[in-house]
Design a protein around this motif. Structure first.
Motif, PDB file in Angstrom:
ATOM      1  N   GLU A 115       0.779  -1.223   0.013  1.00  0.00           N
ATOM      2  CA  GLU A 115      -0.278  -0.060   0.113  1.00  0.00           C
ATOM      3  C   GLU A 115       0.858   1.346  -0.006  1.00  0.00           C
ATOM      4  O   GLU A 115       0.371   2.271  -0.151  1.00  0.00           O
ATOM      5  CB  GLU A 115      -0.694  -0.068   1.335  1.00  0.00           C
ATOM      6  N   LEU A 116       2.031   1.217   0.308  1.00  0.00           N
ATOM      7  CA  LEU A 116       3.002   2.339   0.657  1.00  0.00           C
ATOM      8  C   LEU A 116       4.015   2.788  -0.568  1.00  0.00           C
ATOM      9  O   LEU A 116       4.307   1.735  -1.369  1.00  0.00           O
ATOM     10  CB  LEU A 116       3.755   2.232   1.778  1.00  0.00           C
ATOM     11  N   PRO A 117       4.297   3.768  -0.783  1.00  0.00           N
ATOM     12  CA  PRO A 117       5.628   4.090  -1.671  1.00  0.00           C
ATOM     13  C   PRO A 117       6.685   3.131  -1.483  1.00  0.00           C
ATOM     14  O   PRO A 117       7.096   3.034  -0.301  1.00  0.00           O
ATOM     15  CB  PRO A 117       5.877   5.506  -1.320  1.00  0.00           C
ATOM     16  N   GLU A 118       7.648   3.013  -2.496  1.00  0.00           N
ATOM     17  CA  GLU A 118       8.565   1.832  -2.124  1.00  0.00           C
ATOM     18  C   GLU A 118       9.593   2.390  -1.259  1.00  0.00           C
ATOM     19  O   GLU A 118      10.224   1.630  -0.587  1.00  0.00           O
ATOM     20  CB  GLU A 118       9.297   1.789  -3.943  1.00  0.00           C
ATOM     21  N   ALA A 119       9.917   3.751  -1.266  1.00  0.00           N
ATOM     22  CA  ALA A 119      10.779   4.413  -0.318  1.00  0.00           C
ATOM     23  C   ALA A 119      10.497   4.217   1.195  1.00  0.00           C
ATOM     24  O   ALA A 119      11.459   4.518   2.007  1.00  0.00           O
ATOM     25  CB  ALA A 119      10.805   5.912  -0.527  1.00  0.00           C
ATOM     26  N   TYR A 120       9.308   3.705   1.533  1.00  0.00           N
ATOM     27  CA  TYR A 120       9.021   3.541   3.064  1.00  0.00           C
ATOM     28  C   TYR A 120       9.402   2.108   3.497  1.00  0.00           C
ATOM     29  O   TYR A 120       9.248   1.782   4.538  1.00  0.00           O
ATOM     30  CB  TYR A 120       7.651   3.597   3.151  1.00  0.00           C
ATOM     31  N   SER A 121       9.925   1.323   2.733  1.00  0.00           N
ATOM     32  CA  SER A 121      10.192   0.026   2.799  1.00  0.00           C
ATOM     33  C   SER A 121      11.667  -0.318   2.649  1.00  0.00           C
ATOM     34  O   SER A 121      12.609   0.601   2.149  1.00  0.00           O
ATOM     35  CB  SER A 121       9.514  -1.147   1.911  1.00  0.00           C
ATOM     36  N   ARG A 122      12.213  -1.505   3.148  1.00  0.00           N
ATOM     37  CA  ARG A 122      13.539  -1.870   2.776  1.00  0.00           C
ATOM     38  C   ARG A 122      13.584  -3.309   2.505  1.00  0.00           C
ATOM     39  O   ARG A 122      12.657  -4.083   3.117  1.00  0.00           O
ATOM     40  CB  ARG A 122      14.381  -1.519   4.062  1.00  0.00           C
ATOM     41  N   TRP A 123      15.024  -3.810   2.025  1.00  0.00           N
ATOM     42  CA  TRP A 123      15.034  -5.323   1.959  1.00  0.00           C
ATOM     43  C   TRP A 123      15.493  -5.725   3.248  1.00  0.00           C
ATOM     44  O   TRP A 123      16.408  -5.368   3.891  1.00  0.00           O
ATOM     45  CB  TRP A 123      16.121  -5.655   0.870  1.00  0.00           C
ATOM     46  N   CYS A 124      14.806  -6.711   3.779  1.00  0.00           N
ATOM     47  CA  CYS A 124      15.300  -7.365   4.929  1.00  0.00           C
ATOM     48  C   CYS A 124      16.100  -8.759   4.499  1.00  0.00           C
ATOM     49  O   CYS A 124      15.200  -9.546   4.294  1.00  0.00           O
ATOM     50  CB  CYS A 124      13.894  -7.504   5.961  1.00  0.00           C
ATOM     51  N   ARG A 125      16.947  -9.019   5.241  1.00  0.00           N
ATOM     52  CA  ARG A 125      17.879 -10.181   4.782  1.00  0.00           C
ATOM     53  C   ARG A 125      17.289 -11.582   5.710  1.00  0.00           C
ATOM     54  O   ARG A 125      17.135 -12.384   5.088  1.00  0.00           O
ATOM     55  CB  ARG A 125      19.252  -9.944   5.196  1.00  0.00           C
ATOM     56  N   PRO A 126      17.090 -11.087   6.976  1.00  0.00           N
ATOM     57  CA  PRO A 126      16.669 -12.429   7.798  1.00  0.00           C
ATOM     58  C   PRO A 126      15.279 -12.851   6.896  1.00  0.00           C
ATOM     59  O   PRO A 126      14.879 -13.851   7.415  1.00  0.00           O
ATOM     60  CB  PRO A 126      16.369 -11.707   9.291  1.00  0.00           C
ATOM     61  N   CYS A 127      14.309 -11.946   6.762  1.00  0.00           N
ATOM     62  CA  CYS A 127      12.820 -12.237   6.219  1.00  0.00           C
ATOM     63  C   CYS A 127      12.946 -12.639   4.948  1.00  0.00           C
ATOM     64  O   CYS A 127      12.148 -13.210   4.241  1.00  0.00           O
ATOM     65  CB  CYS A 127      11.962 -11.039   6.532  1.00  0.00           C
ATOM     66  N   ASN A 128      14.134 -12.357   4.194  1.00  0.00           N
ATOM     67  CA  ASN A 128      14.263 -12.508   2.568  1.00  0.00           C
ATOM     68  C   ASN A 128      13.227 -11.781   2.044  1.00  0.00           C
ATOM     69  O   ASN A 128      12.443 -12.520   1.091  1.00  0.00           O
ATOM     70  CB  ASN A 128      14.214 -14.166   2.506  1.00  0.00           C
ATOM     71  N   ALA A 129      12.666 -10.848   2.344  1.00  0.00           N
ATOM     72  CA  ALA A 129      11.654  -9.918   1.770  1.00  0.00           C
ATOM     73  C   ALA A 129      11.699  -8.387   1.830  1.00  0.00           C
ATOM     74  O   ALA A 129      12.557  -7.998   2.852  1.00  0.00           O
ATOM     75  CB  ALA A 129      10.210 -10.377   2.399  1.00  0.00           C
ATOM     76  N   THR A 130      11.119  -7.679   0.931  1.00  0.00           N
ATOM     77  CA  THR A 130      11.078  -6.393   1.191  1.00  0.00           C
ATOM     78  C   THR A 130       9.702  -5.892   2.013  1.00  0.00           C
ATOM     79  O   THR A 130       8.650  -6.433   1.713  1.00  0.00           O
ATOM     80  CB  THR A 130      11.141  -5.684  -0.178  1.00  0.00           C
ATOM     81  N   HIS A 131      10.006  -5.175   3.197  1.00  0.00           N
ATOM     82  CA  HIS A 131       8.748  -4.623   3.927  1.00  0.00           C
ATOM     83  C   HIS A 131       9.025  -3.252   4.585  1.00  0.00           C
ATOM     84  O   HIS A 131      10.284  -2.820   4.727  1.00  0.00           O
ATOM     85  CB  HIS A 131       8.429  -5.691   5.031  1.00  0.00           C
ATOM     86  N   ILE A 132       7.974  -2.888   5.056  1.00  0.00           N
ATOM     87  CA  ILE A 132       7.938  -1.531   5.636  1.00  0.00           C
ATOM     88  C   ILE A 132       8.943  -1.390   6.832  1.00  0.00           C
ATOM     89  O   ILE A 132       9.260  -2.232   7.507  1.00  0.00           O
ATOM     90  CB  ILE A 132       6.560  -1.153   6.328  1.00  0.00           C
ATOM     91  N   GLN A 133       9.684  -0.264   6.967  1.00  0.00           N
ATOM     92  CA  GLN A 133      10.670  -0.182   7.933  1.00  0.00           C
ATOM     93  C   GLN A 133      10.072  -0.503   9.229  1.00  0.00           C
ATOM     94  O   GLN A 133       8.904  -0.041   9.552  1.00  0.00           O
ATOM     95  CB  GLN A 133      11.156   1.482   7.851  1.00  0.00           C
TER      96      GLN A 133
END
Length: 372
Positions: free
Chosen positions: A149-167
């Motif tokens: 739902e959010l702009p891409e800039a509000y998220s980050r790549w999370c190595r432990p989760c192996n996914a991109t998600h909200i900060q």
């Protein structure tokens, strides 16, 4: 300027934290005025057991309809009185964009890099969370849905989760504004809509923030503006518009601090802290920002506040006199107590009685105590 000793300050705080156990009703504990943090397993229920004269069990907080678990101060999970939620939510609205950015703590750089005012980022995330969470959902499911739902800039790549998600900190700060709570005693973390959740409010209220600051100074004072800012989770300068009036300057062993004027008499004449308590890791008493007041000795402080795996603290007659750890096995909870100095037999016996109370609060039928 009023001058007091460090020991006087500790005696005052012990009383204001309710550690003399004068309240039978757990929710009447003065600590609920600020919220009871629950960042580690059983932290909140053990902190309550150290304060409440009534019986405390593993379900005391979970089953009490008067309290609710939410991400609040500093984005940390706290139990709060339901009746306090409206005021609490208002107090968590940043006073300006600089305050909003400061509250992002370790993720200030990432939020600043969006090029969007931090307040706008916060409330955009809150609206997305409100839209997504219509029923109990795991934190992971909420994060994934909100990220879309959010702009891409509000998220980050999370190595432990192996996914991109909200900060992470953004999500924690936005959740209550989105009218969403945490399900108590659930692992992994589960989010759910607040019952009768109010509409999103974005207008800052310096008076509401000021009441939180005053609450901190009341329970953990005398303290500095920087100490209070540390509890709120913002920059010292951000609190200037909300700094309370009617404060008294207090010199604590030469350090300039502040206390609500109404509390001066209690500071001057605190009850003798002749008690023994087992305080859990992240207990509100040991979470005070001026740790050198609590434990001046650097070597001992390192034992109380470890970077990883902090132990509980042993409070004896107004001083943190040791640490304790537990290990559960079946129905038995094993305590290991380590005193910094030799303790009187009566103090050791009192500590072992406190261990029985803590074991019961965690739901263990049996326990053992070993003094290291």
């Amino acid at each position: 300027m009023l001058e007091v000793s460090r020991k006087q300050v500790l005696a005052y705080r012990i009383a204001r934290h309710g550690l003399h156990r004068t309240e039978q009703d757990p929710v009447a504990s003065p600590q609920f005025d600020l919220g009871l943090q629950d960042s580690m397993r059983d932290t909140a229920v053990l902190a309550l057991a150290a304060r409440s004269a009534g019986e405390v069990t593993p379900t005391t907080l979970v089953d009490d309809p008067r309290v609710v678990l939410v991400w609040s101060h500093r984005g940390a999970p706290h139990f709060h009185r339901r009746d306090d939620l409206r005021e609490l939510t208002t107090s968590l609205i940043p006073l300006d964009d600089a305050d909003a950015l400061a509250r992002m703590l370790w993720q200030k750089k990432e939020i600043g890099a969006t090029g969007v005012p931090a307040s706008e980022v916060l409330f955009t995330a809150a609206k997305a969370i409100r839209k997504v969470v219509k029923e109990p959902m795991s934190k992971g499911a909420v994060s994934a849905a909100v990220t879309r739902e959010l702009p891409e800039a509000y998220s980050r790549w999370c190595r432990p989760c192996n996914a991109t998600h909200i900060q992470e900190q953004l999500m924690r700060l936005a959740t209550l504004h989105g009218g969403v709570r945490l399900e108590a005693d659930q692992s992994p973390a589960t989010l759910a809509p607040l019952e009768g959740r109010a509409r999103l409010r974005t207008t800052p209220d310096a008076a509401a923030v000021s009441r939180v600051v005053r609450g901190y100074l009341t329970v953990n004072g005398p303290a500095t503006q920087g100490d209070a800012a540390g509890f709120v989770g913002t920059a010292k300068t951000a609190l200037t518009p909300a700094w309370p009036e009617d404060l008294t300057e207090v010199s604590v062993d030469g350090r300039k601090t502040f206390l609500p004027t109404a509390e001066v008499s209690a500071l001057e004449n605190p009850p003798a802290p002749s008690i023994v308590r087992l305080l859990p890791p992240l207990d509100p008493f040991t979470q005070a920002r001026d740790k050198t007041v609590l434990v001046p000795d650097k070597a001992r402080a390192k034992e109380v506040w470890k970077i990883l795996g902090s132990p509980g603290a042993l409070l004896v007659d107004g001083e943190l006199m040791g640490v304790w750890r537990t290990r559960g096995s079946g129905k038995r909870l094993a305590f290991t107590m380590t005193a910094f100095d030799p303790l009187r037999a009566t103090d050791r016996a009192a500590a072992e009685e406190e261990a029985e109370r803590a074991a019961k609060a965690r739901g263990y039928a049996d326990l053992s105590v070993t003094w290291a």
